[in-house]
Structure formats: C-alpha cells, structure tokens
Motif scaffolding. Structure first.
Motif, PDB file in Angstrom:
ATOM      1  N   ARG A  64       0.737  -1.151  -0.096  1.00 22.51           N
ATOM      2  CA  ARG A  64      -0.173   0.047   0.123  1.00 22.51           C
ATOM      3  C   ARG A  64       0.964   1.208   0.087  1.00 22.51           C
ATOM      4  O   ARG A  64       0.387   2.429  -0.403  1.00 22.51           O
ATOM      5  CB  ARG A  64      -0.919  -0.020   1.216  1.00 22.51           C
ATOM      6  N   PHE A  65       2.177   1.212   0.590  1.00 21.28           N
ATOM      7  CA  PHE A  65       2.806   2.246   0.652  1.00 21.28           C
ATOM      8  C   PHE A  65       3.308   2.814  -0.873  1.00 21.28           C
ATOM      9  O   PHE A  65       3.766   3.994  -1.074  1.00 21.28           O
ATOM     10  CB  PHE A  65       4.267   2.072   1.386  1.00 21.28           C
ATOM     11  N   ARG A  66       3.174   1.954  -1.923  1.00 23.35           N
ATOM     12  CA  ARG A  66       3.511   2.274  -3.520  1.00 23.35           C
ATOM     13  C   ARG A  66       2.573   3.642  -3.665  1.00 23.35           C
ATOM     14  O   ARG A  66       3.061   4.353  -4.710  1.00 23.35           O
ATOM     15  CB  ARG A  66       3.300   1.135  -4.237  1.00 23.35           C
ATOM     16  N   TRP A  67       1.638   3.999  -3.111  1.00 21.85           N
ATOM     17  CA  TRP A  67       0.663   5.004  -3.557  1.00 21.85           C
ATOM     18  C   TRP A  67       1.525   6.469  -3.287  1.00 21.85           C
ATOM     19  O   TRP A  67       1.008   7.217  -3.946  1.00 21.85           O
ATOM     20  CB  TRP A  67      -0.553   5.072  -2.416  1.00 21.85           C
ATOM     21  N   GLN A  68       2.617   6.295  -2.400  1.00 23.11           N
ATOM     22  CA  GLN A  68       3.406   7.383  -2.274  1.00 23.11           C
ATOM     23  C   GLN A  68       3.946   8.139  -3.566  1.00 23.11           C
ATOM     24  O   GLN A  68       4.150   9.134  -3.975  1.00 23.11           O
ATOM     25  CB  GLN A  68       4.225   7.628  -1.195  1.00 23.11           C
TER      26      GLN A  68
END
Length: 398
Positions: free
Chosen positions: A306-310
């Motif tokens: 989910r951190f890929r959204w950054q």
C-alpha cells in the motif's frame, strides 16, 4: 508578452540549492553546452535562461525579452533555441547531481530493510496522441524523495532494471513490472521485491515445474488473505528455479463491482467482449514477492504494498503541480532541455517544501488500526516518529 522578473530575486536561493561541488562551468564545457563566450557570458547565465524557459514556462521569445530586460543576456530566440538544445545533456547531469545529493541523507529502515518504489509516467509533446517521452522514477519511501530518475523516449520500457539495488532494499512496483527476466536480477543484487501481477502477466508453474492452474487455486482459497508457492517460467535455462510467494487477497464486493465495471466499459469502448478470466481475476489482489514467509506474513506484504501510493502522489506533483505534462516543444533536444529544467525546479521545490503527508487519499481511516513505523528512534534519534491512525508513517526521519 508576460515577463517574469521574480526569478531575478530568487536566483540566489536557487543557486544555493545546486549540488555542492558541482562545477557549472567545467561540466558545461565538458558536455559541449557552453563552448564560447558570445551572447551568453558563462554557464551560470545559461542555466538561468534554461530555468526561465523550462522552469517558469516562458516561451523562447519571452525568455529572451526577460533576459535583456534584466541585463542577463542579449540574444535572439533562434540563438537561445540552439543553445538550449546543446545544453540538454548538461541539464540532465544537474538533475542527476541533485538526486545524488539527496541520497546522501541516511535512509530510514524498517526491520532492517529500505523501502523503495518504482514507477513511470508518460509525457506527450503538443498534438501527440501517444507517449513521446517516459520518465522513470525511483522513490525512497522513508525520506520521501526521488533517489533515481531516468528520462527516455517512447522506446524506454518500464522494467525493474531501471533501478540500481543494494542488499536490504525492498522495491514495490505495479503489474507493468511483472516481467519474468526482470525478477531474478533484483534477487541477485541482494534486494527483494513486492510486485503486483495479473492472471496473464507471467507463466506460473508449480514448485515442481508442473502446470499451475491459477483460477483453480484461487477458487480453493478459503481465507480473505492467503499465499501460494509458485515457480516463474523465465523462458531460459536456469540452474535453479525461481520460487516465489504469490500473496492473494479477496477484494471487497464494492471493489470487485467497480473493477468489473471498468473492464466492461473498456471492452465496450473497443467493441469487444471482456475476457471471463479478467472478470474473475478482478475479484483478487495478486502480489508476487521474494520476501521470506517466516518474517513477512501475507498481511504484512499487503500492508507494505500500500505504500506504493506515495510514488503515485510524487508523480502527480511532478505532472500536475510542477506542470511536467505541459511540454511545449516538439524538437527532441529542446524537449529534453525543457523537461530537465522543469525537473531541476521541481526537485528544488520538493526540497524546500520538505516532506509531504504520508497518508494516501483512501477515505476515512480506521481508528482501531495499528500504526506501523518504518523508521526507528535508533535510526534517527533526534526526530520523533510520526504516526497516523489507520495509515503508516513512511518517514520517521526527515
């Protein structure tokens, strides 16, 4: 004609942000960007003209008028065009030096790993109906800064080999990066990956090399989150098979409905019938990872991805806020100069602006969810951890 005199006042601030030890004069001459003194007296003036044209969005004629009004240089717009075209590789060197300067900041780590994201974005010149340039960006999630960047033409494909890896790296990438021959080199470099995949992105096999029925395996999963061991068919003879974990998560009914509606709409637009397998695969999130199961259970893999959204937010800032998608030039050399100049300004603005919010715009957060810290006090004792309920603090150290 609109002239922007404000750059006259802010040039000292901009020059102070240039890479320490980067000799503008020597590098410009080495690259052939600045060969003789005529209308433009030195490399610093050339950089100011490039930033006025690319960074502030002036036209060539406006840039010349602004330079003459400010006593910076006196030249015609055809002459400026020629100078900027020659300066494109040099401006690219400045971008690379700015990013190298950023990476000197010690990266925060989570459980001994450094989290990075990789993505690409398309840029079109005026009147183009397809990609003209592609910007490949590596993003350090702990420092919230670009750590690698590459500008290519339309032939530059998105793949995991765009980044240079070190032991302890975990790279996050979307399904476009699920390519069979790109996965093993990441592991060989001592790094790991979490890559989203589709039902037809890779040829999956059982651990013993027998055919693998993905949809039968998905239908047999009883839990919302589970994992399977799969072997990747790499298309070449290898000494040892590439065994990976396939982490599976069933989507919520609302997510399934939205994704299937998107697939149906796309099929209707093309005058085709949607593939039933695509509609079935829309019910799941599929992630391939090389991380060990003993340390990273499926729930952690899903959380990390989910951190890929950054990086999506970073690319949005580059394109929408920094105006990277407003490319005015068609000539390749001039387009490169404009893009590199715009990137120089965007990177400096990111540095001045500091870190951006860590949370993705995913709606209301869950107050009962546990925050996860990606940097410890031991890594950066002088800065406290920032925690957000329901989201993850990506950067504990500024």
């Amino acid at each position: 004609m609109k002239i922007h005199p404000e750059i006259l006042d802010h040039w000292p601030e901009v020059s102070a942000r240039l890479p320490a030890g980067f000799d503008l004069e020597a590098t410009a001459r080495l690259r052939g960007a600045f060969t003789r003194v005529r209308e433009i007296k030195n490399a610093e003036t050339l950089l100011r003209l490039a930033l006025a044209y690319g960074g502030l969005g002036m036209s060539l004629r406006e840039t010349c008028a602004w330079a003459e009004a400010g006593g910076i240089a006196r030249l015609s717009d055809p002459s400026l065009l020629e100078r900027l075209c020659k300066a494109a590789p040099w401006l690219g060197d400045i971008v690379a030096a700015l990013i190298a300067e950023q990476t000197k900041v010690p990266a925060g780590r989570w459980a001994g790993y450094r989290l990075r994201a990789l993505d690409g974005t398309s840029i079109c010149h005026p009147g183009a109906d397809r990609t003209t340039w592609r910007l490949h960006v590596g993003y350090d999630l702990a420092t919230a800064q670009v750590d690698q960047l590459e500008l290519t033409d339309i032939g530059g494909a998105e793949n995991l080999q765009r980044l240079t890896y070190a032991a302890g790296d975990i790279v996050l990438a979307d399904r476009y990066y699920a390519r069979p021959r790109d996965l093993r080199p990441v592991i060989d470099a001592g790094a790991d990956f979490i890559v989203r995949t589709g039902w037809n992105s890779l040829r999956l096999l059982q651990a013993n090399g027998e055919p693998f029925d993905l949809f039968a395996a998905l239908a047999a999963q009883q839990e919302q989150e589970s994992e399977l061991t799969v072997r990747i068919h790499e298309g070449v003879r290898v000494a040892a098979p590439l065994l990976l974990r396939l982490v599976v998560r069933r989507k919520d009914p609302q997510q399934v409905q939205a994704e299937q509606a998107r697939l149906l709409k796309a099929a209707r637009k093309q005058g085709k019938q949607p593939d039933p397998r695509s509609l079935e695969a829309a019910k799941y999130i599929l992630l391939l990872t090389s991380l060990p199961a003993a340390t990273f259970p499926p729930a952690d893999i899903l959380t990390l991805y989910r951190f890929r959204w950054q990086i999506e937010l970073a690319l949005k800032r580059f394109k929408s806020l920094a105006g990277l998608d407003n490319l005015p030039a068609k000539k390749p050399e001039l387009a490169q100069a404009w893009l590199y100049a715009r990137l120089i300004v965007a990177i400096i603005v990111e540095q001045i602006g500091g870190q951006v919010p860590d949370s993705s715009p995913s709606g209301r957060t869950n107050p009962k969810a546990k925050p996860v810290a990606l940097a410890s006090h031991e890594d950066c004792p002088e800065y406290p951890l920032r925690r957000h309920p329901g989201t993850t603090a990506v950067g504990g150290c500024l």
